[in-house]
Design an enzyme around this catalytic site. Structure first.
Site, PDB file in Angstrom:
ATOM      1  N   TYR A 126      45.911 -42.481  49.652  1.00  0.00           N
ATOM      2  CA  TYR A 126      44.589 -42.615  50.275  1.00  0.00           C
ATOM      3  C   TYR A 126      44.524 -43.777  51.267  1.00  0.00           C
ATOM      4  O   TYR A 126      43.680 -43.796  52.159  1.00  0.00           O
ATOM      5  CB  TYR A 126      43.493 -42.820  49.222  1.00  0.00           C
ATOM      6  N   LYS A 164      54.759 -38.763  38.822  1.00  0.00           N
ATOM      7  CA  LYS A 164      55.635 -37.671  39.251  1.00  0.00           C
ATOM      8  C   LYS A 164      56.946 -38.334  39.673  1.00  0.00           C
ATOM      9  O   LYS A 164      57.412 -38.203  40.816  1.00  0.00           O
ATOM     10  CB  LYS A 164      54.938 -36.912  40.401  1.00  0.00           C
ATOM     11  N   ASP A 198      51.983 -32.758  36.229  1.00  0.00           N
ATOM     12  CA  ASP A 198      51.755 -31.320  36.069  1.00  0.00           C
ATOM     13  C   ASP A 198      51.642 -30.965  34.584  1.00  0.00           C
ATOM     14  O   ASP A 198      50.792 -30.171  34.175  1.00  0.00           O
ATOM     15  CB  ASP A 198      52.840 -30.487  36.780  1.00  0.00           C
ATOM     16  N   ASP A 226      42.362 -39.220  40.449  1.00  0.00           N
ATOM     17  CA  ASP A 226      41.211 -38.548  41.057  1.00  0.00           C
ATOM     18  C   ASP A 226      41.072 -37.142  40.469  1.00  0.00           C
ATOM     19  O   ASP A 226      40.003 -36.713  40.043  1.00  0.00           O
ATOM     20  CB  ASP A 226      41.464 -38.492  42.576  1.00  0.00           C
ATOM     21  N   ASP A 271      38.534 -35.744  36.926  1.00  0.00           N
ATOM     22  CA  ASP A 271      37.544 -34.666  37.049  1.00  0.00           C
ATOM     23  C   ASP A 271      37.865 -33.516  36.102  1.00  0.00           C
ATOM     24  O   ASP A 271      36.967 -32.896  35.525  1.00  0.00           O
ATOM     25  CB  ASP A 271      37.476 -34.146  38.490  1.00  0.00           C
TER      26      ASP A 271
END
Ligand code: NAD
Length: 364
Positions: free
Chosen positions: A144, A195, A227, A251, A255
């Site tokens: 980001y 990851k 994952d 992020d 959620d």
């Protein structure tokens, strides 16, 4: 010993913000009063309401208030009437500005499924029963903010867009320390999600989290690829205690985890910096129900619990606020968003009042 004075800046914001904040402040004032905590509360404008008054979503005087305080308690910002404004004047820009200026690099999202609300989850009762997860997301690094970023064109006019996923040792170690400290105060299980099998920045993440872990032999550290974590959150979410992860993965996973509860009006959050913090419900300003006295104030009330726990180091009082919420649900009180047949439908004010009454009893 001189009692520390806590300066709290309150930004009710837009939409349902003012309604839910009113109830949350009663809770904060009650705890402060009963436990003789010295607090000074200053209210300010942020978001669309600030734009209407001052022409910008984060006016200087609001930012100064926040910078001078120990913590900010925020309702929510946004609304259709400000959606056509240019990007920098939109209400949501104020949140990004605040996070940046307060140096908030840790985002905490507790995800708790109350026994009384098991049926609100889109998953089966037996899968969500007992969920009590703390998701810790890094807030200032990663793809980001990484440079370089941008869009270029090749000689044939074909566009290419790129972002840079980057983490420094310092950024990783400071959030890892926070994560271990938090895990230590819970069930002492920390899962770091990355990851690392395909991304160098995540390989560094994994190795630094492991290094910091040597200072916390009492906390069981595990690693998981993102994952797999996304799958496990649906398959068996009750296995998790504390999850720490990067900005991008946090992020998404936070959620996903929020949806396990099925009730957006129940979820608080905290964003922490070195000595500053911001507490807010995870939901938005809900313009569709604003001004009707039907919004659920519990996420904001639970944000007050986080403020007590993390800014004021008052874990017992934080527990009592959470207990009061749980008992009010046990008594059958429900706002419209979490209502089920056979329960007592109440509005924002009544839900606040019932919680206050419970808490008053618990604080005795
Ligand atoms: P939202 O979270 O405001 O609302 C989504 C749905 O959930 C709506 O149906 C709403 O009525 C319901 N809801 C939300 N909070 C509730 C509560 N406490 N009690 C009962 N029901 C509740 O998301 P949205 O509709 O996508 O966005 C509305 C505005 O809020 C937009 O301007 C958006 O940009 C802004 N927003 C702000 C924040 C923030 O301030 N942190 C976060 C998300 C969205």
């Amino acid at each position: 010993m001189v009692n520390k004075q806590y300066n709290i800046t309150v930004f009710p914001g837009d939409g349902i913000g003012t309604e839910i904040m009113k109830e949350a402040l009663k809770i904060l004032r009650l705890v402060a009063d009963r436990r003789k905590i010295d607090i000074v509360i200053n209210e300010g404008y942020i978001g669309g309401s600030a734009y209407d008054r001052f022409g910008e979503p984060l006016p200087r005087q609001s930012l100064d208030l926040a910078l001078q305080s120990d913590a900010v308690l925020l309702g929510a910002v946004g609304g259709q009437q400000w959606e056509s404004l240019e990007y920098n004047l939109r209400p949501e820009r104020a949140l990004l500005g605040l996070r940046e200026k307060l140096g908030l690099y840790v985002n905490l999202r507790p995800v708790v499924v109350f026994e009384e609300l098991l049926d609100a989850s889109p998953l089966k009762r037996e899968i969500v029963r007992g969920i009590d997860i703390m998701i810790i997301r890094e807030l200032t690094g990663d793809v980001y903010f990484g440079q370089p970023r941008g869009v270029t064109k090749d000689k044939n006019g074909k566009r290419k867009a790129f972002n840079t996923m980057v983490y420094t040792e310092e950024e990783i170690s400071r959030i890892a320390v926070r994560a271990f400290e938090i895990a230590r105060k819970r069930r002492k299980n920390l899962l770091s999600v990355d990851k690392a099998n395909v991304l160098e920045s995540n390989e560094l993440w994994r190795s630094i989290v492991s290094e910091i872990g040597r200072n916390y032999p009492d906390v069981a550290l595990k690693h998981m690829y993102v994952d797999n974590c996304a799958m496990q959150l649906i398959r068996n979410p009750a296995q998790f205690d504390v999850i720490v992860t990067t900005n991008l993965f946090g992020d998404i996973l936070s959620d996903e985890a929020a949806m396990l509860t099925g009730s957006i009006g129940m979820l608080p959050s905290a964003s922490l910096g070195q000595d500053k913090a911001l507490y807010e419900p995870i939901h938005g300003s809900a313009p569709d129900i604003a001004g009707k006295n039907i919004a659920n104030p519990l996420a904001t009330i639970l944000s007050v619990a986080l403020l007590l726990r993390y800014t004021m180091a008052r874990p017992q009082e934080a527990d009592l606020v959470e207990k009061a919420v749980s008992e009010v649900l046990q008594d059958g009180y429900r706002t419209q968003d979490i209502f089920q047949e056979g329960k007592k439908l109440v509005g924002t004010e009544e839900m606040g009042k019932q919680t206050l009454k419970k808490l008053a009893g618990l604080l005795n």
